[in-house]
Enzyme design. Sequence first.
Site, PDB file in Angstrom:
ATOM      1  N   SER A 145      23.550  25.359 -28.946  1.00  0.00           N
ATOM      2  CA  SER A 145      24.487  26.466 -29.143  1.00  0.00           C
ATOM      3  C   SER A 145      23.906  27.771 -28.583  1.00  0.00           C
ATOM      4  O   SER A 145      23.622  27.876 -27.415  1.00  0.00           O
ATOM      5  CB  SER A 145      24.850  26.588 -30.622  1.00  0.00           C
ATOM      6  OG  SER A 145      25.874  27.522 -30.813  1.00  0.00           O
ATOM      7  N   ASP A 297      28.900  32.005 -25.776  1.00  0.00           N
ATOM      8  CA  ASP A 297      27.575  31.413 -25.896  1.00  0.00           C
ATOM      9  C   ASP A 297      27.484  30.165 -25.019  1.00  0.00           C
ATOM     10  O   ASP A 297      28.496  29.730 -24.441  1.00  0.00           O
ATOM     11  CB  ASP A 297      27.238  31.128 -27.366  1.00  0.00           C
ATOM     12  CG  ASP A 297      28.043  29.993 -27.962  1.00  0.00           C
ATOM     13  OD1 ASP A 297      29.077  29.614 -27.379  1.00  0.00           O
ATOM     14  OD2 ASP A 297      27.652  29.482 -29.027  1.00  0.00           O
ATOM     15  N   ASP A 299      27.356  26.904 -25.257  1.00  0.00           N
ATOM     16  CA  ASP A 299      28.211  25.724 -25.411  1.00  0.00           C
ATOM     17  C   ASP A 299      29.670  26.096 -25.655  1.00  0.00           C
ATOM     18  O   ASP A 299      30.496  25.244 -25.966  1.00  0.00           O
ATOM     19  CB  ASP A 299      27.692  24.798 -26.502  1.00  0.00           C
ATOM     20  CG  ASP A 299      27.861  25.352 -27.912  1.00  0.00           C
ATOM     21  OD1 ASP A 299      27.719  26.581 -28.079  1.00  0.00           O
ATOM     22  OD2 ASP A 299      28.134  24.570 -28.836  1.00  0.00           O
ATOM     23  N   ASP A 301      31.482  27.701 -27.870  1.00  0.00           N
ATOM     24  CA  ASP A 301      32.253  27.665 -29.111  1.00  0.00           C
ATOM     25  C   ASP A 301      32.343  29.060 -29.748  1.00  0.00           C
ATOM     26  O   ASP A 301      33.187  29.285 -30.611  1.00  0.00           O
ATOM     27  CB  ASP A 301      31.715  26.630 -30.095  1.00  0.00           C
ATOM     28  CG  ASP A 301      30.279  26.875 -30.544  1.00  0.00           C
ATOM     29  OD1 ASP A 301      29.622  27.793 -30.011  1.00  0.00           O
ATOM     30  OD2 ASP A 301      29.811  26.125 -31.431  1.00  0.00           O
TER      31      ASP A 301
END
Length: 566
Positions: A145, A297, A299, A301
């Site tokens: 993440s 960010d 990834d 999400d």
Amino acid sequence: MSLTQERYEKWVNHPNLDARYKDVLENMNEEEKNDAFYTLIEFGTAGMRGLLGPGTNRINIHTIRKATQGYANYIIAAGKEACEKGIAIGYDNRHMSREFAFDCADLLAKNNIRSYVFESLRPTPELSFAVRHLGCFGGIMITASHNPKEYNGYKLYDDKGCQLIPSLAAQVIDQVNAIEDELAIDANCTEEQKKLITVIGKDVDEEYYKNVLSIQLNPDVNKDIKIVFSPEHGTANIPVQEVYKRAGYTCIPVEEQCTPDPDFSNTPTPNPEQPGAYELALEYAKKNDADLILVCDPDADRMGVGVKHNGEYVVLTGNQSGSVEIEYICSQLTKQNKMPENPVMFNTVVTSDLGEKVAADYGVTTEKTLTGFKFIGEKVAKYEVTHEKNYVFGYEESYGSLIKPFVRDKDAPQACLMLAEACAYYKKEGKDLVDVLDSLYDRHGTYEESQVALTLSGEAGANRIKEILANLRKDSPAEIGGTKVVKSEDYKECVIKEGDKVTELTGFTKSDVLKYYLEDGSWIAVRPSGTEPKCKFYYCIKGASKEDAHNKTVHFQQAMKELTQS
């Protein structure tokens, strides 16, 4: 010989040790050995996340294989149909993410479990979508993440595309913990078993994009706005730009941060919660006179937001951007007579009160969950079956939101599209998104929300975090910074205390969280991070004005610092 030394000796001398780790292990000093081997990396309800490198307390090919074999045993126990439905696998831009992902596919194949692996890096929300779209039994996402470049991680999803809730995660954890020797596991499958692996890509992308575009409430709005966008070297680059192109928005990408660089070379941090994530985007915004800055960010999400207001750029918190999203979505659904019956919004116990008040203004009830979007996904799945309530919105204070639940995780591409539409819609009314936020303060009260994270690494740090929470439980504060605590909630002991009255706290999985409600309408919460070596302090401070709320926030933060250091 200590247990730490035993583990080290086993690894450094094991015949199956991956060759890339041998030199690193042989050159470790005692402190490095202790941190890498003093414990087993925790496979918890949020999967695994940790530093890359050799060791039982690290993310590496061997600990990933242990987790995957445990997950494979869980799938096999679910039956032949589960193995045939298979697992979707996604990964981000980090070091070893692609290698881990395809190794997972090989290991699943060795266990006669089908898999669908993305051809290249993709957002976490698209992995969630792929599980649902392909009818898989579950999913694996290789990502850390928003953590720094030294980290990687491993997240598991159920057949609904939701991260495993605690009751399911516990079953996987039991299977993982039953594996004694992670070094004994190899992923060598036969050529026939290799046929169980399908590489996926553009077909799934196309369906995901169509669904993201379907969230628009005013697709014909005048799109006379400029958006500066940064994927922070991560997975949001292609999907967000593609969605904007199809929707007709002008997107100015921060070119230096569009390459999928695992070292995040051109950003001080890939975390939208930190100011460094916006530095280059702010330069672009000033140069191009942009209306909006959106930063995702790695990834994809989470989404951070910057807004041009009175000639300056204001970076919103996740609570603030979430409240603006709620206002726009609810106002438009109401205006268009599209608000469903029994509408519901979900957020967490550490999310600001403002969003709940905005939702209530439109007749939308709010249900709270623990931190972790899997709990919101669980709520969505529940009402999908019972039809008691209808989903309108879900969000966390940490820059994550979900507009439509065809995905069951935070979805930054959806959020980017909705914020762009809101910006364009309000611009034609002569307002920017800070103006909208200020109007919410006028209607519902002024709040300043913040989070302070105390980083405490290693074994000593982990023990100190436990000590902080234990001390607060032992000596529960009657006041904080001179303001009376009128109620406290303990999500581990499952109790609510109001003066001398103690009642049961229900509806939540046990979690190490404490929350204090103050006499002035503010609250403060404390919890250890589930993914980083941090103790987190959350503040939702109510004030008579922005200045008052800010001054009180500084005061309460200092008070909590003194309280937890004593």
